[in-house]
Design an enzyme around this catalytic site. Structure first.
Site, PDB file in Angstrom:
ATOM      1  N   CYS A  10       0.823  -1.205   0.000  1.00 30.38           N
ATOM      2  CA  CYS A  10       0.000   0.000   0.000  1.00 30.38           C
ATOM      3  C   CYS A  10       0.856   1.253   0.000  1.00 30.38           C
ATOM      4  CB  CYS A  10      -0.879   0.053   1.248  1.00 30.38           C
ATOM      5  SG  CYS A  10      -2.018  -1.301   1.361  1.00 30.38           S
ATOM      6  N   GLY A  36      -0.248   0.471  -4.975  1.00 33.16           N
ATOM      7  CA  GLY A  36      -1.554  -0.154  -4.792  1.00 33.16           C
ATOM      8  C   GLY A  36      -2.537   0.290  -5.844  1.00 33.16           C
ATOM      9  N   ASN A 112       0.203   0.875   5.715  1.00 35.32           N
ATOM     10  CA  ASN A 112       1.028   0.123   4.766  1.00 35.32           C
ATOM     11  C   ASN A 112       1.864  -0.850   5.585  1.00 35.32           C
ATOM     12  OD1 ASN A 112       4.061   0.879   2.927  1.00 35.32           O
ATOM     13  ND2 ASN A 112       2.708  -0.849   2.697  1.00 35.32           N
ATOM     14  N   GLY A 113       1.708  -2.132   5.309  1.00 36.29           N
ATOM     15  CA  GLY A 113       2.469  -3.137   6.041  1.00 36.29           C
ATOM     16  C   GLY A 113       1.614  -4.340   6.338  1.00 36.29           C
ATOM     17  N   TYR A 249      12.520  -3.715  -6.248  1.00 31.64           N
ATOM     18  CA  TYR A 249      11.366  -3.708  -7.149  1.00 31.64           C
ATOM     19  C   TYR A 249      10.272  -2.719  -6.784  1.00 31.64           C
ATOM     20  CZ  TYR A 249       6.848  -5.318  -9.017  1.00 31.64           C
ATOM     21  OH  TYR A 249       5.618  -5.377  -9.602  1.00 31.64           O
TER      22      TYR A 249
HETATM   23  P1  AMP Z   1       6.886 -14.200 -11.915  1.00 34.28           P
HETATM   24  O1  AMP Z   1       6.384 -14.150 -13.304  1.00 34.28           O
HETATM   25  O2  AMP Z   1       5.856 -14.801 -10.963  1.00 34.28           O
HETATM   26  O3  AMP Z   1       8.232 -14.864 -11.768  1.00 34.28           O
HETATM   27  O4  AMP Z   1       7.042 -12.692 -11.421  1.00 34.28           O
HETATM   28  C1  AMP Z   1       8.218 -11.971 -11.672  1.00 34.28           C
HETATM   29  C2  AMP Z   1       7.887 -10.601 -12.185  1.00 34.28           C
HETATM   30  O5  AMP Z   1       6.944  -9.961 -11.330  1.00 34.28           O
HETATM   31  C3  AMP Z   1       9.123  -9.739 -12.237  1.00 34.28           C
HETATM   32  O6  AMP Z   1       9.131  -9.063 -13.476  1.00 34.28           O
HETATM   33  C4  AMP Z   1       8.957  -8.771 -11.076  1.00 34.28           C
HETATM   34  O7  AMP Z   1       9.353  -7.478 -11.443  1.00 34.28           O
HETATM   35  C5  AMP Z   1       7.494  -8.781 -10.749  1.00 34.28           C
HETATM   36  N1  AMP Z   1       7.256  -8.891  -9.298  1.00 34.28           N
HETATM   37  C6  AMP Z   1       8.093  -9.267  -8.341  1.00 34.28           C
HETATM   38  N2  AMP Z   1       7.501  -9.253  -7.132  1.00 34.28           N
HETATM   39  C7  AMP Z   1       6.241  -8.852  -7.326  1.00 34.28           C
HETATM   40  C8  AMP Z   1       5.117  -8.630  -6.455  1.00 34.28           C
HETATM   41  N3  AMP Z   1       5.210  -8.830  -5.147  1.00 34.28           N
HETATM   42  N4  AMP Z   1       3.953  -8.206  -7.013  1.00 34.28           N
HETATM   43  C9  AMP Z   1       3.860  -8.013  -8.343  1.00 34.28           C
HETATM   44  N5  AMP Z   1       4.897  -8.214  -9.206  1.00 34.28           N
HETATM   45  C10 AMP Z   1       6.066  -8.628  -8.714  1.00 34.28           C
END
Ligand code: AMP
Length: 484
Positions: A10, A36, A112-113, A249
């Site tokens: 968030c 979010g 947020n958390g 990220y």
């Molecule tokens: P995946 O396809 O499940 O391996 O997701 C990896 C991709 O999702 C990478 O391009 C990351 O930048 C992005 N990503 C990593 N962590 C998250 C997260 N918690 N929520 C949404 N996207 C994520």
């Protein structure tokens, strides 16, 4: 059975003492939209003894607030919130800021958390008669605050909660900003035209022309009122544990966290990655946007040309189509298209920030092969994700994390890449310019700064929602005791 996930990726924002509080908060939330996208909300007030105004709804900031809504949000004080949830359930009840009217007057909160003792606290409160309106853990804080018998107010309430929380709260007289003693999530203080502003990230200050004053310290409570601003430090601060994944990220690249620009850290991570896993190649291609800065650092370090061969469609939003195989395939392809000429016949390094399930990385390697790339080398600017996050980043259960299930060779084969290389913890920490002990690295190394017993807490949460999980019985107490 659908599992309840008390997850809060968030963004929070607050203004005290500005005639355009709602509009500033609206733009602040715009800048925090990446934190979010499920719902957005603002609560405003004009001083003591006037009713709070609240507008929350599902959707993006631009969809949630019309000019008329902003007009109705009168007042010089304001708190705002953007919320992300993966369940996709249109649960407006859970949208924040939450607002109540209690013995202490009107209260509103944005969080947020993620609290790690939410189930236990909620059980305790319900035993004492609290009636919960939502399924978000943030409501627990409101109930703790509202207990009329409780002395010590906000500080006493805060001492009971455990886990990750950056909070903005509004009472009739004050706006309060809180960062948990570990400082898992960011929170900063700014000023604009003599008004105080709080924001999850500094990029929101840039947008509204506020001056960045400083970060809220881990364990600090700032209380802003007509009398000015003061700080309390009600907790014993044992160690910092800022979430490294914010740098990797989650945070926006133009934000500054712990005096370092996020984009700069990402570029350094790319450089570290290049030194750890160099490769002979013709071009470096980022997976946009998450891999952009790391790919740039990687390419610079090795002197390999950098090319934006993936073209991103920015207008996707959330898709609610049932995930059949056909739809899943489209979903992966709709976001990015590859410029085939850029990669055909070349040795390509594809750089992304992280692999979670592996879906994205695998699809990108397929794209490269289809376009005729000669070699495809996957490079990831953080270590393998092996463990769950209990502090507010939404990862799937560990058994769905690719690196939790597979060795490096298996990951390489699953992706169909010629080689795979992840950054290590030491390189990631060096890139941040800070110390390893300043961070929470739990999703990489399983070392949880705040002890979590998810089985206990999750069990309580789920039992409440679904009846007794062991027996299948609904163990809700009867409303009317039988008359004997
Ligand atoms: P995946 O396809 O499940 O391996 O997701 C990896 C991709 O999702 C990478 O391009 C990351 O930048 C992005 N990503 C990593 N962590 C998250 C997260 N918690 N929520 C949404 N996207 C994520």
């Amino acid at each position: 059975m659908k599992h309840h996930k008390p997850t809060h990726e968030c963004g929070v924002f607050a203004v005290f003492g500005h005639p355009n509080a709602a509009v500033l908060t609206y733009y602040g939330l715009f800048a925090l939209q990446h934190r979010g996208q499920e719902s957005a909300g603002i609560v405003t007030a004009n001083g003591s003894n006037t009713p709070f105004n609240r507008h929350v709804d599902m959707g993006l900031v631009a969809q949630v607030f019309s000019p008329a809504d902003l007009e109705r949000l009168k007042g010089t004080r304001s708190i705002g919130h953007v919320r992300y949830s993966t369940t996709g359930s249109s649960n407006l009840k859970n949208a924040q800021p939450l607002m109540v009217n209690c013995a202490r007057g009107q209260l509103a909160i944005g969080h947020n958390g993620n609290l790690v003792n939410a189930g236990l606290l909620r059980d305790e409160l319900e035993q004492r008669g609290s009636i919960f309106q939502t399924t978000v853990d943030s409501e627990i804080i409101l109930h703790l605050l509202a207990q009329p018998t409780e002395s010590g107010g906000v500080l006493a309430a805060l001492r009971k909660i455990q886990g990750a929380y950056s909070l903005v709260m509004m009472s009739e007289r004050e706006i309060i900003g809180v960062r948990d003693p570990f400082g898992f999530r960011p929170l900063s203080l700014g000023m604009l035209d003599g008004a105080y502003v709080l924001s999850s990230e500094t990029c929101a200050f840039d947008l509204i022309h506020a001056e960045f004053i400083r970060e809220i310290e881990p364990g600090e409570v700032v209380i802003i009122s007509e009398k000015g601003i003061r700080s309390e430090f009600p907790f014993k601060v044992e160690k910092r544990a800022f979430c490294m994944f914010e740098y990797v990220y989650f945070a926006r690249p133009d934000s500054i966290i712990s005096d370092v620009n996020v984009a700069r850290v990402r570029t350094e991570m790319g450089r570290e990655l290049a030194r750890l896993h160099p490769v002979e190649a013709d071009i470096v291609v980022p997976v946009p946007d998450s891999g952009n800065y790391a790919a740039f650092g990687f390419a610079e370090e090795l002197g390999i040309p950098y090319d934006h061969a993936f073209v991103r469609n920015h207008y996707i939003g959330r898709t609610f189509l049932q995930p059949t195989q056909l739809i899943r395939d489209f979903n992966v392809r709709v976001k990015l298209n590859l410029i085939k000429e850029a990669v055909a016949g070349k040795r390509v390094v594809v750089v992304d920030d992280s692999i979670v399930r592996g879906t994205t990385a695998r699809a990108r390697v397929v794209n490269m092969r289809e376009a005729g790339a000669k070699e495809v080398h996957m490079r990831i600017s953080c270590p393998p994700h092996k463990h769950a996050c209990h502090y507010g980043i939404d990862f799937p259960d560990p058994e769905k994390l690719l690196a939790n299930q597979c060795s490096l060779d298996q990951i390489r084969d699953y992706l169909g890449a010629d080689s795979i290389g992840y950054l290590d913890v030491a390189g990631m920490v060096r890139a941040s310019g800070q110390r390893e002990s300043d961070f929470c690295l739990a999703c990489f190394n399983g070392d949880y700064p705040v002890p979590v017993d998810p089985s206990v807490d999750k069990f309580i949460m789920e039992r409440r929602r679904y009846g007794n999980l062991l027996t299948g019985d609904d163990d809700q107490p009867e409303l009317f005791e039988p008359v004997r």
